[in-house]
Design a protein around this motif. Structure first.
Motif, PDB file in Angstrom:
ATOM      1  N   VAL A   1      27.561   3.656  64.718  1.00  0.00           N
ATOM      2  CA  VAL A   1      27.618   4.676  65.767  1.00  0.00           C
ATOM      3  C   VAL A   1      26.366   4.670  66.625  1.00  0.00           C
ATOM      4  N   TYR A   2      25.233   4.668  65.997  1.00  0.00           N
ATOM      5  CA  TYR A   2      23.982   4.789  66.737  1.00  0.00           C
ATOM      6  C   TYR A   2      23.303   3.457  67.011  1.00  0.00           C
ATOM      7  N   ASN A   3      23.859   2.369  66.472  1.00  0.00           N
ATOM      8  CA  ASN A   3      23.290   1.034  66.623  1.00  0.00           C
ATOM      9  C   ASN A   3      21.822   1.000  66.196  1.00  0.00           C
ATOM     10  N   LEU A   4      21.523   1.694  65.137  1.00  0.00           N
ATOM     11  CA  LEU A   4      20.165   1.740  64.602  1.00  0.00           C
ATOM     12  C   LEU A   4      20.044   0.789  63.412  1.00  0.00           C
ATOM     13  N   PRO A   5      18.875   0.221  63.217  1.00  0.00           N
ATOM     14  CA  PRO A   5      18.700  -0.683  62.080  1.00  0.00           C
ATOM     15  C   PRO A   5      18.482   0.075  60.769  1.00  0.00           C
ATOM     16  N   LEU A   6      19.360   1.041  60.503  1.00  0.00           N
ATOM     17  CA  LEU A   6      19.271   1.760  59.238  1.00  0.00           C
ATOM     18  C   LEU A   6      19.627   0.799  58.118  1.00  0.00           C
ATOM     19  N   GLY A   7      19.171   1.072  56.962  1.00  0.00           N
ATOM     20  CA  GLY A   7      19.515   0.219  55.844  1.00  0.00           C
ATOM     21  C   GLY A   7      18.980   0.777  54.563  1.00  0.00           C
ATOM     22  N   ASN A   8      19.139   0.026  53.543  1.00  0.00           N
ATOM     23  CA  ASN A   8      18.673   0.371  52.218  1.00  0.00           C
ATOM     24  C   ASN A   8      19.377   1.582  51.639  1.00  0.00           C
ATOM     25  N   GLU A   9      20.476   2.032  52.254  1.00  0.00           N
ATOM     26  CA  GLU A   9      21.299   3.046  51.610  1.00  0.00           C
ATOM     27  C   GLU A   9      22.218   2.299  50.664  1.00  0.00           C
ATOM     28  N   ILE A  10      22.088   2.586  49.400  1.00  0.00           N
ATOM     29  CA  ILE A  10      22.918   1.902  48.408  1.00  0.00           C
ATOM     30  C   ILE A  10      24.347   2.394  48.545  1.00  0.00           C
ATOM     31  N   LEU A  11      25.259   1.458  48.821  1.00  0.00           N
ATOM     32  CA  LEU A  11      26.673   1.786  48.938  1.00  0.00           C
ATOM     33  C   LEU A  11      27.360   1.710  47.578  1.00  0.00           C
ATOM     34  N   PHE A  12      27.067   0.633  46.843  1.00  0.00           N
ATOM     35  CA  PHE A  12      27.583   0.497  45.489  1.00  0.00           C
ATOM     36  C   PHE A  12      26.745  -0.521  44.741  1.00  0.00           C
ATOM     37  N   THR A  13      26.922  -0.561  43.434  1.00  0.00           N
ATOM     38  CA  THR A  13      26.212  -1.518  42.582  1.00  0.00           C
ATOM     39  C   THR A  13      27.231  -2.336  41.806  1.00  0.00           C
ATOM     40  N   GLY A  14      26.731  -3.290  41.059  1.00  0.00           N
ATOM     41  CA  GLY A  14      27.604  -4.093  40.211  1.00  0.00           C
ATOM     42  C   GLY A  14      28.353  -3.253  39.194  1.00  0.00           C
ATOM     43  N   ASN A  15      27.784  -2.121  38.804  1.00  0.00           N
ATOM     44  CA  ASN A  15      28.457  -1.240  37.849  1.00  0.00           C
ATOM     45  C   ASN A  15      29.724  -0.626  38.434  1.00  0.00           C
ATOM     46  N   ASP A  16      29.839  -0.574  39.767  1.00  0.00           N
ATOM     47  CA  ASP A  16      31.038  -0.043  40.413  1.00  0.00           C
ATOM     48  C   ASP A  16      32.152  -1.088  40.495  1.00  0.00           C
ATOM     49  N   ILE A  17      31.803  -2.360  40.273  1.00  0.00           N
ATOM     50  CA  ILE A  17      32.771  -3.451  40.376  1.00  0.00           C
ATOM     51  C   ILE A  17      33.512  -3.593  39.047  1.00  0.00           C
ATOM     52  N   LYS A  18      34.829  -3.473  39.118  1.00  0.00           N
ATOM     53  CA  LYS A  18      35.660  -3.669  37.920  1.00  0.00           C
ATOM     54  C   LYS A  18      35.807  -5.158  37.644  1.00  0.00           C
ATOM     55  N   TRP A  19      36.176  -5.930  38.691  1.00  0.00           N
ATOM     56  CA  TRP A  19      36.254  -7.385  38.580  1.00  0.00           C
ATOM     57  C   TRP A  19      36.265  -8.020  39.972  1.00  0.00           C
ATOM     58  N   PHE A  20      35.972  -9.322  39.962  1.00  0.00           N
ATOM     59  CA  PHE A  20      36.032 -10.126  41.177  1.00  0.00           C
ATOM     60  C   PHE A  20      36.831 -11.376  40.855  1.00  0.00           C
ATOM     61  N   ASP A  21      37.863 -11.643  41.656  1.00  0.00           N
ATOM     62  CA  ASP A  21      38.698 -12.836  41.471  1.00  0.00           C
ATOM     63  C   ASP A  21      38.169 -13.918  42.404  1.00  0.00           C
ATOM     64  N   LYS A  22      37.543 -14.944  41.828  1.00  0.00           N
ATOM     65  CA  LYS A  22      36.919 -15.957  42.679  1.00  0.00           C
ATOM     66  C   LYS A  22      37.939 -16.848  43.387  1.00  0.00           C
ATOM     67  N   ASP A  23      39.209 -16.810  42.986  1.00  0.00           N
ATOM     68  CA  ASP A  23      40.244 -17.585  43.672  1.00  0.00           C
ATOM     69  C   ASP A  23      40.789 -16.845  44.895  1.00  0.00           C
ATOM     70  N   THR A  24      41.179 -15.591  44.720  1.00  0.00           N
ATOM     71  CA  THR A  24      41.721 -14.817  45.839  1.00  0.00           C
ATOM     72  C   THR A  24      40.628 -14.116  46.627  1.00  0.00           C
ATOM     73  N   ARG A  25      39.431 -14.023  46.033  1.00  0.00           N
ATOM     74  CA  ARG A  25      38.255 -13.367  46.613  1.00  0.00           C
ATOM     75  C   ARG A  25      38.399 -11.847  46.661  1.00  0.00           C
ATOM     76  N   GLU A  26      39.379 -11.307  45.920  1.00  0.00           N
ATOM     77  CA  GLU A  26      39.527  -9.851  45.857  1.00  0.00           C
ATOM     78  C   GLU A  26      38.439  -9.269  44.966  1.00  0.00           C
ATOM     79  N   ILE A  27      37.887  -8.161  45.402  1.00  0.00           N
ATOM     80  CA  ILE A  27      36.885  -7.442  44.627  1.00  0.00           C
ATOM     81  C   ILE A  27      37.467  -6.061  44.331  1.00  0.00           C
ATOM     82  N   ARG A  28      37.651  -5.779  43.056  1.00  0.00           N
ATOM     83  CA  ARG A  28      38.265  -4.512  42.640  1.00  0.00           C
ATOM     84  C   ARG A  28      37.189  -3.580  42.107  1.00  0.00           C
ATOM     85  N   PHE A  29      37.260  -2.338  42.515  1.00  0.00           N
ATOM     86  CA  PHE A  29      36.285  -1.330  42.121  1.00  0.00           C
ATOM     87  C   PHE A  29      36.932  -0.320  41.179  1.00  0.00           C
ATOM     88  N   TYR A  30      36.101   0.319  40.375  1.00  0.00           N
ATOM     89  CA  TYR A  30      36.599   1.397  39.537  1.00  0.00           C
ATOM     90  C   TYR A  30      37.073   2.546  40.411  1.00  0.00           C
TER      91      TYR A  30
END
Length: 162
Positions: free
Chosen positions: A41-70
């Motif tokens: 929205v503001y086109n600002l170089p905001l960052g370092n806000e943690i969106l999620f971590t590896g603990n939020d990832i249930k699994w990643f399918d390296k063939d389909t590239r789907e990433i499933r979250f809890y």
């Protein structure tokens, strides 16, 4: 000489146990952190806000590239505010991905964090839409190949690869 051998054996065993203490498994905190970059929205170089971590990832399918979250509802609203995400492993920046959804009509020839609204699924794809500018997509994939391997290795250690 016998005392030296015993001492070295003891030291080796101690280092083995200490080295195995934090293996990044599901019993501890994940080494993977994903932060938002570039506020839309503001086109600002905001960052370092943690969106999620590896603990939020249930699994990643390296063939389909789907990433499933809890539970992706915890970060999906915040995610929509950022143009890109940055994947960090143990304090080292691995790669960025452009945040896109199936409503986007633009084309990207580099890694995207794609949200399919109809299926309510997330993917880490090499381009959007698929197979766009195959030579440029291949070059971009090659550039991040080593860091992508580290990402997959860490997911494997944490038991998150499907």
């Amino acid at each position: 000489m016998k005392k030296l051998c015993c001492f070295l054996s003891f030291l080796f065993l101690l280092l083995t146990f200490v080295g195995c203490e934090n293996d990044g498994s599901l019993n501890g905190e994940s080494e993977i952190i994903v932060v938002g970059l570039g506020h839309k929205v503001y086109n600002l170089p905001l960052g370092n806000e943690i969106l999620f971590t590896g603990n939020d990832i249930k699994w990643f399918d390296k063939d389909t590239r789907e990433i499933r979250f809890y539970d992706h509802s915890a970060f999906s609203e915040k995610l929509g505010q950022y143009e890109k995400i940055l994947v960090i492993l143990a304090g080292t920046e691995l790669f960025t991905a452009t945040n896109v959804s199936s409503l986007i009509s633009a084309a990207y020839d580099d890694l995207v964090f794609y949200y399919d609204i109809a299926e309510d699924k997330y993917y880490l794809n090499d381009s959007y839409p698929g197979h766009l500018h195959p030579e440029q997509v291949r070059l971009n994939k090659e550039i991040r190949e080593e860091n992508w391997g580290l990402f997959l290795y860490q997911l494997g250690i944490e038991g998150r690869l499907k």
